[in-house]
Design an enzyme around this catalytic site. Structure first.
Site, short mmCIF file in Angstrom:
data_model
loop_
_atom_site.label_atom_id
_atom_site.label_comp_id
_atom_site.label_asym_id
_atom_site.label_seq_id
_atom_site.Cartn_x
_atom_site.Cartn_y
_atom_site.Cartn_z
N HIS A 1 11.16 0.18 -2.87
CA HIS A 1 10.70 0.08 -4.26
C HIS A 1 11.91 0.01 -5.20
O HIS A 1 11.91 -0.75 -6.17
CB HIS A 1 9.86 1.31 -4.65
CG HIS A 1 8.60 1.45 -3.87
ND1 HIS A 1 8.41 2.42 -2.92
CD2 HIS A 1 7.43 0.76 -3.92
CE1 HIS A 1 7.20 2.32 -2.41
NE2 HIS A 1 6.58 1.32 -3.00
N VAL B 1 13.18 -4.11 2.94
CA VAL B 1 14.33 -3.20 3.09
C VAL B 1 14.06 -2.35 4.34
O VAL B 1 12.96 -1.83 4.52
CB VAL B 1 14.49 -2.30 1.84
CG1 VAL B 1 15.65 -1.33 2.02
CG2 VAL B 1 14.70 -3.16 0.59
N GLY C 1 7.14 -6.74 -2.81
CA GLY C 1 7.93 -6.78 -1.58
C GLY C 1 7.36 -7.74 -0.56
O GLY C 1 6.13 -7.91 -0.45
N GLU C 2 8.25 -8.38 0.21
CA GLU C 2 7.80 -9.29 1.27
C GLU C 2 7.25 -8.54 2.48
O GLU C 2 6.71 -9.16 3.39
CB GLU C 2 8.96 -10.20 1.71
CG GLU C 2 9.28 -11.26 0.69
CD GLU C 2 10.42 -12.17 1.11
OE1 GLU C 2 11.10 -11.88 2.12
OE2 GLU C 2 10.64 -13.17 0.42
N SER D 1 8.47 2.17 4.31
CA SER D 1 7.07 2.22 3.90
C SER D 1 6.77 3.63 3.44
O SER D 1 7.30 4.60 4.01
CB SER D 1 6.18 1.89 5.12
OG SER D 1 4.86 2.31 4.88
N SER D 2 5.90 3.74 2.44
CA SER D 2 5.50 5.08 1.98
C SER D 2 4.82 5.83 3.12
O SER D 2 4.86 7.05 3.19
CB SER D 2 4.55 4.96 0.79
OG SER D 2 5.17 4.20 -0.21
N LEU E 1 7.73 6.61 -3.70
CA LEU E 1 8.73 5.54 -3.78
C LEU E 1 9.89 5.78 -2.83
O LEU E 1 10.28 6.91 -2.57
CB LEU E 1 9.24 5.43 -5.22
CG LEU E 1 8.16 5.17 -6.28
CD1 LEU E 1 8.78 5.06 -7.66
CD2 LEU E 1 7.33 3.93 -5.94
N ALA F 1 13.59 3.40 -1.00
CA ALA F 1 14.63 2.43 -1.35
C ALA F 1 14.08 1.00 -1.46
O ALA F 1 14.65 0.17 -2.17
CB ALA F 1 15.75 2.48 -0.32
#
Ligand code: PAF
Length: 281
Positions: free
Chosen positions: A37, A176, A147-148, A185-186, A33, A35
């Protein structure tokens, strides 16, 4: 915050809370996770009495075994972040818990799921729909947050909810970005310092393309982005498509749709990154 590992335990908790009239928000995640998320979780905490965050690396949505193996797993740090964000439950099931038998269900939302990610990652959205529908069935949330950044995923989940008549609201939340523009992204965790620097050319190009689009055609804007990524060090474009934001079909002219989005996927070294930008909304 409680960490729950089984469907039975989660449902026992939720039954009590729902009987008290509490509303439930669900934030499905695959962990690692960040920011981005956190923004989904905080939004759910603001809008619901109870927030469930699932942390589950869903094997059925990976068409590449290597990608599944390399997907970052950071459950302890994830739970700390979720606690700080005010989540009520972290739901952290095992693969056996979510898939006691192989899931043979087929979801098809053509043409939404046949283009872009659907074309390059066969079976990916089927796996996403398998796990998301299971989570909807288990949690029965009032709202679910996505998330978009995963623009196509969001469109497909909205369509699944519409067709399957899930009585819940899908809330899409803005991308974000780091202060330098990189979309969170993770997968960013897998970038070396040099690759991260190279990856900045993705968002820079997309931002530049918005100004460019104001005085150029769709085809010219398409070419500008393709050329900029081809010239940037260490990047390999998989696709860039300028699409109607509702149907996800390519447009030829800016007037063809009221909502227009550019969706991009780029390999930065071995790491596959996606991003998107709105031209008209
Ligand atoms: O966007 C993701 O992280 C995943 O696709 C989701 C929605 C959690 C399903 O595994």
């Amino acid at each position: 915050m409680k960490v729950v590992h089984t469907i039975k335990d989660l449902q026992a908790e939720l039954t009590v809370l729902k009987a008290q009239g509490k509303t439930v928000g669900l934030v499905p995640t695959m962990g690692a996770l960040h920011a981005g998320h956190a923004s989904l979780v905080k939004r759910s905490v603001d809008e619901n009495d109870v927030t469930v965050v699932s942390v589950f690396v869903n094997p059925t949505q990976f068409n590449d075994k290597n990608d599944l193996e390399k997907y970052p797993r950071t459950v302890e740090a994830d739970c700390r972040l979720l606690e700080e964000c005010g989540a009520t439950f972290a739901f952290v099931p095992s693969v056996e818990e979510m898939y006691p038998q192989p899931d043979t269900r087929q979801f098809s939302y053509a043409p939404l799921d046949t283009v872009m990610e659907g074309a390059f990652r066969p079976g990916h959205f089927n796996g996403v729909c398998q796990i998301v529908s299971k989570l909807f069935d288990v949690v029965k949330p009032d709202r679910a947050y996505f998330g978009e950044k995963d623009f196509q995923q969001l469109a497909i989940i909205r369509e699944m909810v519409r067709q399957m008549k899930y009585g819940l609201e899908i809330v899409g939340c803005p991308i974000v970005r780091e202060s330098d523009g990189l979309a969170l992204s993770s997968r960013n965790k897998r970038l070396s310092a040099e690759e991260r620097e190279n990856a900045l050319n993705i968002s820079r190009t997309l931002f530049k393309s918005v100004d460019f689009a104001a005085t150029h055609t769709v085809a010219e804007t398409q070419r500008m982005v393709e050329e900029a990524i081809a010239e940037a060090p260490g990047l390999r474009l998989e696709y860039f498509e300028i699409v109607d934001g509702n149907t996800l079909q390519k447009i030829a002219n800016w007037e063809d749709a009221p909502y227009v989005v550019g969706c991009i996927t780029v390999f930065c070294g071995e790491v596959r990154l996606i991003d998107n930008i709105k031209y008209k909304s």
